[in-house]
Design a protein around this motif. Structure first.
Motif, PDB file in Angstrom:
ATOM      1  N   ALA A 119      41.383  48.757  65.725  1.00 19.41           N
ATOM      2  CA  ALA A 119      40.267  47.812  65.838  1.00 19.41           C
ATOM      3  C   ALA A 119      38.917  48.480  66.103  1.00 19.41           C
ATOM      4  O   ALA A 119      37.923  48.114  65.477  1.00 19.41           O
ATOM      5  CB  ALA A 119      40.572  46.768  66.913  1.00 19.41           C
ATOM      6  N   PRO A 120      38.827  49.444  67.010  1.00 14.89           N
ATOM      7  CA  PRO A 120      37.499  50.036  67.277  1.00 14.89           C
ATOM      8  C   PRO A 120      36.904  50.751  66.075  1.00 14.89           C
ATOM      9  O   PRO A 120      35.693  50.984  66.029  1.00 14.89           O
ATOM     10  CB  PRO A 120      37.790  51.034  68.412  1.00 14.89           C
ATOM     11  CG  PRO A 120      39.069  50.568  69.026  1.00 14.89           C
ATOM     12  CD  PRO A 120      39.858  49.981  67.896  1.00 14.89           C
ATOM     13  N   ARG A 121      37.736  51.115  65.115  1.00 14.77           N
ATOM     14  CA  ARG A 121      37.227  51.884  63.965  1.00 14.77           C
ATOM     15  C   ARG A 121      37.020  51.006  62.730  1.00 14.77           C
ATOM     16  O   ARG A 121      36.553  51.499  61.700  1.00 14.77           O
ATOM     17  CB  ARG A 121      38.215  53.014  63.631  1.00 14.77           C
ATOM     18  CG  ARG A 121      38.412  54.008  64.759  1.00 14.77           C
ATOM     19  CD  ARG A 121      39.026  55.305  64.273  1.00 14.77           C
ATOM     20  NE  ARG A 121      40.396  55.176  63.831  1.00 14.77           N
ATOM     21  CZ  ARG A 121      41.467  55.275  64.626  1.00 14.77           C
ATOM     22  NH1 ARG A 121      41.309  55.466  65.923  1.00 14.77           N
ATOM     23  NH2 ARG A 121      42.690  55.169  64.148  1.00 14.77           N
ATOM     24  N   LEU A 122      37.379  49.743  62.823  1.00 18.52           N
ATOM     25  CA  LEU A 122      37.231  48.859  61.667  1.00 18.52           C
ATOM     26  C   LEU A 122      35.866  48.173  61.690  1.00 18.52           C
ATOM     27  O   LEU A 122      35.249  48.019  62.741  1.00 18.52           O
ATOM     28  CB  LEU A 122      38.353  47.811  61.661  1.00 18.52           C
ATOM     29  CG  LEU A 122      39.751  48.390  61.403  1.00 18.52           C
ATOM     30  CD1 LEU A 122      40.818  47.325  61.627  1.00 18.52           C
ATOM     31  CD2 LEU A 122      39.859  48.986  60.004  1.00 18.52           C
ATOM     32  N   GLY A 152      38.443  44.917  69.386  1.00 22.25           N
ATOM     33  CA  GLY A 152      37.786  44.455  68.191  1.00 22.25           C
ATOM     34  C   GLY A 152      37.255  43.050  68.415  1.00 22.25           C
ATOM     35  O   GLY A 152      37.027  42.621  69.541  1.00 22.25           O
ATOM     36  N   ARG A 153      37.083  42.284  67.366  1.00 26.55           N
ATOM     37  CA  ARG A 153      36.559  40.941  67.502  1.00 26.55           C
ATOM     38  C   ARG A 153      37.616  39.926  67.129  1.00 26.55           C
ATOM     39  O   ARG A 153      37.357  38.960  66.428  1.00 26.55           O
ATOM     40  CB  ARG A 153      35.320  40.792  66.643  1.00 26.55           C
ATOM     41  CG  ARG A 153      34.215  41.691  67.157  1.00 26.55           C
ATOM     42  CD  ARG A 153      32.955  41.560  66.370  1.00 26.55           C
ATOM     43  NE  ARG A 153      32.005  42.563  66.815  1.00 26.55           N
ATOM     44  CZ  ARG A 153      30.884  42.823  66.188  1.00 26.55           C
ATOM     45  NH1 ARG A 153      30.581  42.184  65.105  1.00 26.55           N
ATOM     46  NH2 ARG A 153      30.080  43.758  66.640  1.00 26.55           N
ATOM     47  N   ALA A 154      38.813  40.188  67.585  1.00 29.37           N
ATOM     48  CA  ALA A 154      39.905  39.272  67.290  1.00 29.37           C
ATOM     49  C   ALA A 154      39.681  37.949  68.008  1.00 29.37           C
ATOM     50  O   ALA A 154      39.115  37.900  69.076  1.00 29.37           O
ATOM     51  CB  ALA A 154      41.215  39.896  67.744  1.00 29.37           C
ATOM     52  N   ARG A 155      40.112  36.853  67.395  1.00 21.03           N
ATOM     53  CA  ARG A 155      39.837  35.565  68.014  1.00 21.03           C
ATOM     54  C   ARG A 155      40.852  34.496  67.641  1.00 21.03           C
ATOM     55  O   ARG A 155      40.509  33.363  67.361  1.00 21.03           O
ATOM     56  CB  ARG A 155      38.453  35.090  67.682  1.00 21.03           C
ATOM     57  CG  ARG A 155      38.093  35.187  66.218  1.00 21.03           C
ATOM     58  CD  ARG A 155      36.872  34.360  65.946  1.00 21.03           C
ATOM     59  NE  ARG A 155      35.724  35.142  65.616  1.00 21.03           N
ATOM     60  CZ  ARG A 155      34.590  34.596  65.211  1.00 21.03           C
ATOM     61  NH1 ARG A 155      34.469  33.316  65.104  1.00 21.03           N
ATOM     62  NH2 ARG A 155      33.560  35.355  64.920  1.00 21.03           N
ATOM     63  N   GLY A 156      42.098  34.797  67.646  1.00 22.62           N
ATOM     64  CA  GLY A 156      43.062  33.750  67.365  1.00 22.62           C
ATOM     65  C   GLY A 156      44.438  34.137  67.854  1.00 22.62           C
ATOM     66  O   GLY A 156      44.744  35.313  68.013  1.00 22.62           O
TER      67      GLY A 156
END
Ligand code: SF4
Length: 178
Positions: A119-122, A152-156
């Motif tokens: 996630a940090p690299r995407l 990351g910006r996950a949200r679900g």
């Protein structure tokens, strides 16, 4: 090939990869495996190789050709964070999602640890809805992947195995809070 879908929370599927392998008890009744294995050995069929993991780079740019905004379920027939899908390929998928900004992309994974690692690299964009699956209701069946959403910006969050309407309601409720 992108396909319209009967899933209530999504309008199209986009499968730049297909096939997967079981990673948790929730995979026991994988609908994608059942569907794909039905076609194993059928010459020329998209699932001639059954549910074996396969990349489809020729499908990567498909969403850029869909002019009407849609909610797109990414890799409905796989898991984008499967350990055999190289990071560079996942990054290409994220790049397309960013360029196809008029769509909303829904990515679900059961591989929360790899999500957390990558996630940090995407390259995250606001039109990417990231979800992890939570299984079971109590130990030892509970497989809680929610902490990965902090990366990351996950949200679900999806909860399985449950019926799609229930998953839809949960996704909606959670997304309203984010
Ligand atoms: S992770 Fe998803 S697609 Fe892969 S085997 Fe499990 S249920 Fe099926």
């Amino acid at each position: 090939m992108g396909q319209p879908t009967n899933i209530e929370w999504s309008e199209m599927t986009w499968n730049p990869a297909t096939g997967c392998s079981k990673v948790s008890p929730g995979c026991a009744h994988c609908y994608a495996e059942t569907f794909a294995e039905r076609w194993r050995g059928v010459p020329g069929h998209h699932y001639e190789q059954g549910f074996d993991l396969r990349l489809w780079p020729e499908r990567l740019e498909q969403p850029l050709h869909w002019r009407r905004p849609r909610r797109v379920f990414v890799n409905s027939m796989s898991d984008l964070f499967h350990e055999e899908i190289e990071e560079d390929y996942i990054a290409q998928v994220f790049d397309v999602m960013g360029r196809a900004h008029w769509h909303t992309f829904q990515v679900l994974t059961k591989r929360h640890e790899r999500l957390a690692e990558l996630a940090p690299r995407l390259d995250w964009h606001p039109n990417v809805w990231m979800g992890v699956t939570i299984e079971g209701i109590k130990p030892p069946d509970l497989v809680d992947r929610a902490p990965s959403l902090g990366h990351g910006r996950a949200r679900g969050v999806a909860v399985g195995p449950l019926s799609e309407p229930v998953v839809c309601v949960l996704l909606s409720a959670i997304l309203k809070r984010t």
